[in-house]
Design an enzyme around this catalytic site. Structure first.
Site, PDB file in Angstrom:
ATOM      1  N   ARG A 265      79.037  30.521  31.180  1.00 32.00           N
ATOM      2  CA  ARG A 265      80.137  29.554  31.145  1.00 32.00           C
ATOM      3  C   ARG A 265      81.150  29.735  32.277  1.00 32.00           C
ATOM      4  NH1 ARG A 265      80.367  26.948  26.060  1.00 32.00           N
ATOM      5  NH2 ARG A 265      78.893  27.806  24.561  1.00 32.00           N
ATOM      6  N   CYS A 372      82.463  20.635  12.460  1.00 27.94           N
ATOM      7  CA  CYS A 372      82.397  22.007  11.937  1.00 27.94           C
ATOM      8  C   CYS A 372      83.798  22.367  11.443  1.00 27.94           C
ATOM      9  CB  CYS A 372      81.962  22.918  13.081  1.00 27.94           C
ATOM     10  SG  CYS A 372      82.274  24.658  12.844  1.00 27.94           S
ATOM     11  N   CYS A 375      85.762  25.052  13.334  1.00 28.78           N
ATOM     12  CA  CYS A 375      86.207  24.572  14.652  1.00 28.78           C
ATOM     13  C   CYS A 375      87.333  23.558  14.471  1.00 28.78           C
ATOM     14  CB  CYS A 375      85.066  23.917  15.413  1.00 28.78           C
ATOM     15  SG  CYS A 375      83.586  24.926  15.534  1.00 28.78           S
TER      16      CYS A 375
HETATM   17  C1  FAD Z   1      87.683  21.175  19.044  1.00 33.07           C
HETATM   18  C2  FAD Z   1      86.477  22.081  19.182  1.00 33.07           C
HETATM   19  C3  FAD Z   1      86.550  23.364  18.701  1.00 33.07           C
HETATM   20  C4  FAD Z   1      85.434  24.212  18.796  1.00 33.07           C
HETATM   21  N1  FAD Z   1      85.516  25.461  18.266  1.00 33.07           N
HETATM   22  C5  FAD Z   1      84.436  26.271  18.314  1.00 33.07           C
HETATM   23  C6  FAD Z   1      84.446  27.570  17.686  1.00 33.07           C
HETATM   24  O1  FAD Z   1      85.461  27.969  17.095  1.00 33.07           O
HETATM   25  N2  FAD Z   1      83.313  28.317  17.740  1.00 33.07           N
HETATM   26  C7  FAD Z   1      82.168  27.882  18.353  1.00 33.07           C
HETATM   27  O2  FAD Z   1      81.162  28.587  18.364  1.00 33.07           O
HETATM   28  N3  FAD Z   1      82.131  26.647  18.954  1.00 33.07           N
HETATM   29  C8  FAD Z   1      83.218  25.851  18.943  1.00 33.07           C
HETATM   30  N4  FAD Z   1      83.159  24.618  19.540  1.00 33.07           N
HETATM   31  C9  FAD Z   1      81.969  24.237  20.331  1.00 33.07           C
HETATM   32  C10 FAD Z   1      82.075  24.742  21.801  1.00 33.07           C
HETATM   33  O3  FAD Z   1      83.330  24.421  22.376  1.00 33.07           O
HETATM   34  C11 FAD Z   1      81.001  24.099  22.687  1.00 33.07           C
HETATM   35  O4  FAD Z   1      81.106  22.700  22.589  1.00 33.07           O
HETATM   36  C12 FAD Z   1      79.593  24.537  22.323  1.00 33.07           C
HETATM   37  O5  FAD Z   1      79.479  25.939  22.379  1.00 33.07           O
HETATM   38  C13 FAD Z   1      78.554  23.930  23.298  1.00 33.07           C
HETATM   39  O6  FAD Z   1      78.851  24.375  24.619  1.00 33.07           O
HETATM   40  P1  FAD Z   1      78.241  23.752  25.917  1.00 33.07           P
HETATM   41  O7  FAD Z   1      77.886  24.869  26.828  1.00 33.07           O
HETATM   42  O8  FAD Z   1      77.177  22.771  25.575  1.00 33.07           O
HETATM   43  O9  FAD Z   1      79.426  22.971  26.668  1.00 33.07           O
HETATM   44  P2  FAD Z   1      80.799  22.494  26.060  1.00 33.07           P
HETATM   45  O10 FAD Z   1      81.748  23.624  25.966  1.00 33.07           O
HETATM   46  O11 FAD Z   1      80.537  21.671  24.848  1.00 33.07           O
HETATM   47  O12 FAD Z   1      81.356  21.544  27.231  1.00 33.07           O
HETATM   48  C14 FAD Z   1      80.969  20.172  27.400  1.00 33.07           C
HETATM   49  C15 FAD Z   1      81.089  19.825  28.870  1.00 33.07           C
HETATM   50  O13 FAD Z   1      82.404  20.081  29.346  1.00 33.07           O
HETATM   51  C16 FAD Z   1      82.387  20.966  30.461  1.00 33.07           C
HETATM   52  N5  FAD Z   1      83.373  22.021  30.258  1.00 33.07           N
HETATM   53  C17 FAD Z   1      83.207  23.214  29.600  1.00 33.07           C
HETATM   54  N6  FAD Z   1      84.337  23.915  29.614  1.00 33.07           N
HETATM   55  C18 FAD Z   1      85.241  23.203  30.307  1.00 33.07           C
HETATM   56  C19 FAD Z   1      86.567  23.425  30.676  1.00 33.07           C
HETATM   57  N7  FAD Z   1      87.216  24.540  30.284  1.00 33.07           N
HETATM   58  N8  FAD Z   1      87.195  22.481  31.408  1.00 33.07           N
HETATM   59  C20 FAD Z   1      86.568  21.351  31.769  1.00 33.07           C
HETATM   60  N9  FAD Z   1      85.291  21.073  31.451  1.00 33.07           N
HETATM   61  C21 FAD Z   1      84.621  21.984  30.736  1.00 33.07           C
HETATM   62  C22 FAD Z   1      81.025  21.630  30.437  1.00 33.07           C
HETATM   63  O14 FAD Z   1      80.607  21.888  31.757  1.00 33.07           O
HETATM   64  C23 FAD Z   1      80.147  20.656  29.753  1.00 33.07           C
HETATM   65  O15 FAD Z   1      79.578  19.830  30.718  1.00 33.07           O
HETATM   66  C24 FAD Z   1      84.240  23.751  19.427  1.00 33.07           C
HETATM   67  C25 FAD Z   1      84.181  22.443  19.932  1.00 33.07           C
HETATM   68  C26 FAD Z   1      85.265  21.597  19.806  1.00 33.07           C
HETATM   69  C27 FAD Z   1      85.170  20.194  20.331  1.00 33.07           C
END
Ligand code: FAD
Length: 447
Positions: A265, A372, A375
């Site tokens: 990440r 979830c 979350c």
């Molecule tokens: C409100 C909320 C709370 C959550 N809480 C939890 C939790 O407590 N525990 C848990 O296990 N999961 C939690 N999740 C899920 C987690 O945040 C991710 O969505 C999940 O792990 C899938 O990650 P991913 O790598 O597919 O990208 P994601 O994190 O879903 O990101 C989606 C897209 O946004 C981009 N992105 C990622 N980070 C950033 C950033 N900082 N700034 C800008 N763009 C970005 C990524 O490149 C990707 O293309 C939560 C999600 C939400 C919406």
């Protein structure tokens, strides 16, 4: 620094000055990790701060949702009534911070004689509370506040339901983040966000360049807004990497740091430079919330303000602890200067502020769409905490002009829910900054 440490920090970490403020990462690390973080952790374990009243059953106002109740680690265990201190429960009927704002408190000695728990409110206090309930600051809020009187609102013990890896991912989680960034961050559709893993392909690399130059061209307020959201997203993803489910067998569950998950990440190379930018946004968010705490000091310093749980001695001790933390926040040498925001033409600035407030309100509504529950809980708490921080930052004049205790109800108020979310949300960001140090050390140990 040895070579390994330098390599690790160059590869995955962020260093140096932060944009849009006169501060650097190293100053924040030293201040947070050595001073503020340990004190704040202790305060957040106290009864006033660990019980958060929240409605996790609100329907998503934007689209049909499927619940992830099936994910075991998404479950939230609400408190049974006898687990919540009587004083906290008794004071929830008033919208603003409880008997804490009593104009005339019983003196300490008398309170002590009343025994460990004193939940009785005088007529005078009741009258004052009614007044504060009438006080309506809807127009200054950056966040939707759950109705505490709703039968669907329940107390949750935050210490028993920690933010950590839940397994919530895929289309649902993406829909939430997508809707936040695409519909609420002032970005035209034609400008594509740098999504991972697409950003690693050359055409998307170009998208990333276009995105960042678009962002740089935005006014400081809109850029700040995007950076706050991205910082919050980074914090959530640091937490799930730091408290990952490492081992799940019938006899034990082991939670801990998952270094490859963190690297995937945030590593500069693996994310084509996006990871470190996101970490910088986390530091920016830290500065904004720290500044809000420092500004709120006069509100909490009032002798009439109490962290009311009904146990007078403990309440006093925790208030002192809280004031120490706020003094420490004030002593931070390189604060963000919020007067740089909304400083242009008065009319345009007012319109911009309102647009940003409405966009933030909308984001707080989107939290009811998170499938979830765990979350959703932490998402709601953190957006409410950030919303409260913004409310404080833009109420500077009212906070400084607070009337003396006992006079008419002050124009600036914070409810218990806002106070609990403000400190706990900052606690999450402060923990994330501390976790970065842990990851740095773990990476340095790697062969
Ligand atoms: C409100 C909320 C709370 C959550 N809480 C939890 C939790 O407590 N525990 C848990 O296990 N999961 C939690 N999740 C899920 C987690 O945040 C991710 O969505 C999940 O792990 C899938 O990650 P991913 O790598 O597919 O990208 P994601 O994190 O879903 O990101 C989606 C897209 O946004 C981009 N992105 C990622 N980070 C950033 C950033 N900082 N700034 C800008 N763009 C970005 C990524 O490149 C990707 O293309 C939560 C999600 C939400 C919406």
């Amino acid at each position: 620094l040895d070579t390994k440490t330098i390599l690790a920090s160059v590869k995955t970490m962020v260093t140096g000055d932060l944009d849009d403020c006169a501060c650097d990462v190293e100053t924040i690390d030293a201040f947070n990790n050595n001073k503020l973080f340990p004190q704040l952790q202790t305060l957040l374990e106290s009864d006033y701060f660990r019980f958060y009243k929240v409605n996790l059953n609100k329907a998503c106002p934007f689209w049909a949702t499927s619940s992830h109740c099936g994910l075991r680690d998404c479950a939230v265990k609400p408190c049974s009534p006898n687990e919540v201190p009587e004083g906290v429960r008794a004071s929830h009927h008033n919208k603003y911070s409880a008997a804490s704002n009593e104009p005339q408190q019983p003196d300490c000695e008398q309170e002590d004689q009343l025994g460990a728990v004193n939940v009785s409110l005088s007529n005078e206090t009741r009258e004052a509370l009614l007044n504060w309930n009438r006080h309506d600051d809807e127009a200054e809020r950056f966040c939707v506040v759950d109705d505490e009187e709703s039968p669907d609102s329940q107390y949750v013990d935050l210490l028993l339901n920690p933010e950590r890896f839940t397994g919530y991912r895929g289309a649902d989680a993406w829909q939430i983040w997508n809707s936040i960034y695409e519909e609420n961050c002032f970005k035209p559709l034609a400008v594509k966000r740098p999504l991972l893993p697409n950003v690693l392909h050359s055409s998307s690399g170009n998208d990333a360049k276009i995105f960042h130059s678009w962002l740089e061209g935005q006014c400081v307020e809109k850029r700040a807004f995007y950076r706050l959201i991205s910082g919050l997203h980074a914090s959530i993803n640091i937490h799930l990497s730091a408290r990952y489910l490492l081992d799940d067998t019938w006899f034990q569950k082991k939670w801990g740091h998952n270094v490859p998950e963190f690297q995937k990440r945030f590593d500069a190379e693996l994310t084509a430079g996006e990871g470190p930018k996101r970490l910088r946004n986390l530091y920016f968010l830290y500065l904004i919330e720290l500044r809000a705490l420092a500004k709120a000091l006069p509100f909490f310093q009032r002798s009439s303000f109490r962290l009311y749980t009904g146990r007078a001695q403990e309440d006093r001790k925790h208030k002192e602890m809280m004031l120490d933390i706020l003094q420490l926040a004030r002593s931070f040498p390189l604060h963000f200067d919020e007067t740089s925001l909304f400083a242009g033409d008065e009319k345009e600035a007012a319109k911009l502020k309102e647009d940003i407030r409405l966009a933030f309100l909308n984001i707080s509504r989107i939290m009811d769409c998170v499938g979830c529950f765990k979350c959703r809980l932490w998402g709601k708490l953190q957006t409410q905490g950030l919303g409260t921080a913004l409310k404080i930052l833009f109420s500077g004049r009212q906070i400084e002009a607070l009337p003396p205790p006992g006079a008419q109800p002050p124009a600036f108020q914070l409810s218990r829910q806002e106070i609990v979310s403000l400190f706990n949300a900052f606690g999450r960001i402060s923990t994330s900054i501390r976790e970065l140090q842990n990851f740095r050390e773990l990476l340095a140990e790697e062969p």
